[in-house]
Scaffold this motif. Sequence first.
Motif, PDB file in Angstrom:
ATOM      1  N   SER A 130       0.824  -1.211   0.000  1.00  0.00           N
ATOM      2  CA  SER A 130       0.000   0.000   0.000  1.00  0.00           C
ATOM      3  C   SER A 130       0.857   1.260   0.000  1.00  0.00           C
ATOM      4  O   SER A 130       0.577   2.224  -0.730  1.00  0.00           O
ATOM      5  N   LEU A 131       1.902   1.260   0.805  1.00  0.00           N
ATOM      6  CA  LEU A 131       2.792   2.418   0.857  1.00  0.00           C
ATOM      7  C   LEU A 131       3.513   2.616  -0.473  1.00  0.00           C
ATOM      8  O   LEU A 131       3.686   3.752  -0.939  1.00  0.00           O
ATOM      9  N   GLU A 132       3.923   1.515  -1.089  1.00  0.00           N
ATOM     10  CA  GLU A 132       4.577   1.619  -2.395  1.00  0.00           C
ATOM     11  C   GLU A 132       3.606   2.168  -3.441  1.00  0.00           C
ATOM     12  O   GLU A 132       3.976   3.018  -4.263  1.00  0.00           O
ATOM     13  N   GLY A 133       2.359   1.685  -3.410  1.00  0.00           N
ATOM     14  CA  GLY A 133       1.364   2.174  -4.361  1.00  0.00           C
ATOM     15  C   GLY A 133       1.086   3.653  -4.191  1.00  0.00           C
ATOM     16  O   GLY A 133       0.987   4.402  -5.176  1.00  0.00           O
ATOM     17  N   GLN A 134       0.957   4.089  -2.943  1.00  0.00           N
ATOM     18  CA  GLN A 134       0.728   5.507  -2.681  1.00  0.00           C
ATOM     19  C   GLN A 134       1.931   6.334  -3.115  1.00  0.00           C
ATOM     20  O   GLN A 134       1.780   7.429  -3.680  1.00  0.00           O
ATOM     21  N   ALA A 135       3.133   5.816  -2.879  1.00  0.00           N
ATOM     22  CA  ALA A 135       4.347   6.537  -3.285  1.00  0.00           C
ATOM     23  C   ALA A 135       4.410   6.683  -4.802  1.00  0.00           C
ATOM     24  O   ALA A 135       4.811   7.733  -5.322  1.00  0.00           O
ATOM     25  N   ILE A 136       4.015   5.629  -5.517  1.00  0.00           N
ATOM     26  CA  ILE A 136       4.001   5.684  -6.978  1.00  0.00           C
ATOM     27  C   ILE A 136       3.060   6.786  -7.453  1.00  0.00           C
ATOM     28  O   ILE A 136       3.417   7.618  -8.302  1.00  0.00           O
ATOM     29  N   GLU A 137       1.848   6.807  -6.901  1.00  0.00           N
ATOM     30  CA  GLU A 137       0.860   7.794  -7.342  1.00  0.00           C
ATOM     31  C   GLU A 137       1.299   9.216  -7.009  1.00  0.00           C
ATOM     32  O   GLU A 137       1.174  10.130  -7.837  1.00  0.00           O
ATOM     33  N   LEU A 138       1.822   9.420  -5.817  1.00  0.00           N
ATOM     34  CA  LEU A 138       2.277  10.754  -5.428  1.00  0.00           C
ATOM     35  C   LEU A 138       3.443  11.217  -6.298  1.00  0.00           C
ATOM     36  O   LEU A 138       3.537  12.401  -6.647  1.00  0.00           O
ATOM     37  N   ALA A 139       4.327  10.292  -6.658  1.00  0.00           N
ATOM     38  CA  ALA A 139       5.475  10.650  -7.499  1.00  0.00           C
ATOM     39  C   ALA A 139       5.027  11.054  -8.897  1.00  0.00           C
ATOM     40  O   ALA A 139       5.610  11.960  -9.509  1.00  0.00           O
ATOM     41  N   TRP A 140       3.999  10.394  -9.424  1.00  0.00           N
ATOM     42  CA  TRP A 140       3.479  10.775 -10.740  1.00  0.00           C
ATOM     43  C   TRP A 140       3.014  12.228 -10.736  1.00  0.00           C
ATOM     44  O   TRP A 140       3.247  12.966 -11.693  1.00  0.00           O
ATOM     45  N   ILE A 141       2.343  12.622  -9.656  1.00  0.00           N
ATOM     46  CA  ILE A 141       1.855  14.000  -9.559  1.00  0.00           C
ATOM     47  C   ILE A 141       3.023  14.957  -9.355  1.00  0.00           C
ATOM     48  O   ILE A 141       3.127  15.992 -10.026  1.00  0.00           O
ATOM     49  N   ARG A 142       3.909  14.616  -8.429  1.00  0.00           N
ATOM     50  CA  ARG A 142       5.051  15.488  -8.112  1.00  0.00           C
ATOM     51  C   ARG A 142       5.928  15.735  -9.327  1.00  0.00           C
ATOM     52  O   ARG A 142       6.357  16.869  -9.582  1.00  0.00           O
TER      53      ARG A 142
END
Length: 255
Positions: free
Chosen positions: A65-77
């Motif tokens: 879950s943390l990896e998935g959230q990190a992936i999504e946040l990085a796409w936006i960032r």
Amino acid sequence: DLQDDSFLRRGAPTMHRRVGPSGAVNVGNATNLLGLSCVIDNARFLGSKTCELIAEETERMMRHSLEGQAIELAWIRDNVCNLRPRDYLHMCLKKTSWYSFIYPMRVGAIVAQGEQAAERFCQLGWYVGAAFQIQDDVLNLTGDYQQYRKEIGGDLREGKRTLMLIRLLRVCTHEERRALESYLATPRKARTRSDLIWVRQLMDRYDAIEFARRAARQLAGAALIEALVTFRAVPDSGAKQFIFDLVSYVVNRTR
């Protein structure tokens, strides 16, 4: 909600909007502790081996879950605009499927039948979770606020790389893509209502929302087949029917 800076959840201000970021983090930590307490309170009934397996499953789920959230946040960032549908589905597997479906199914199987029973639920949970997430993204654009109870269009304002946005970036004209990339590079607070309307109109023009709906229905169909195979030897019951109803619910829900 805090990481996405979402405004509403179930028709009410999100926790960090009500009590501030620090208070919201503390509440989140407290709810995790309550979940751990449930295992501790039932340790004698479950047995040490089952408790150990649940702890391992919890660690695995949290990591995904943390990896998935990190992936999504990085796409936006990083303003990533060259994503493919399979990138989105991989993110869904980690962010949504593991947390909301694979993990509960696996833990339930471990408690009921032991470690070996858990493996059969990974594929089913993955399909249901991905269909659920796509439908959630669709509702964020098309839902009735009185039922959905979250900010309509919030994902567009946040710049989330939903399946609809990924599809739009891949099929629109070169000029439209450049304008979309510019919009997504704009800080969230600088994005105007007219910007959101323009992006939504583009999605309608290129049938991006219908593309996502079809994907959700296909995943739900795959989930139903997986459920039929997984539970073929299980006698009919209300609990068994609940699983089949769940598959239908995730793509037909309005909230």
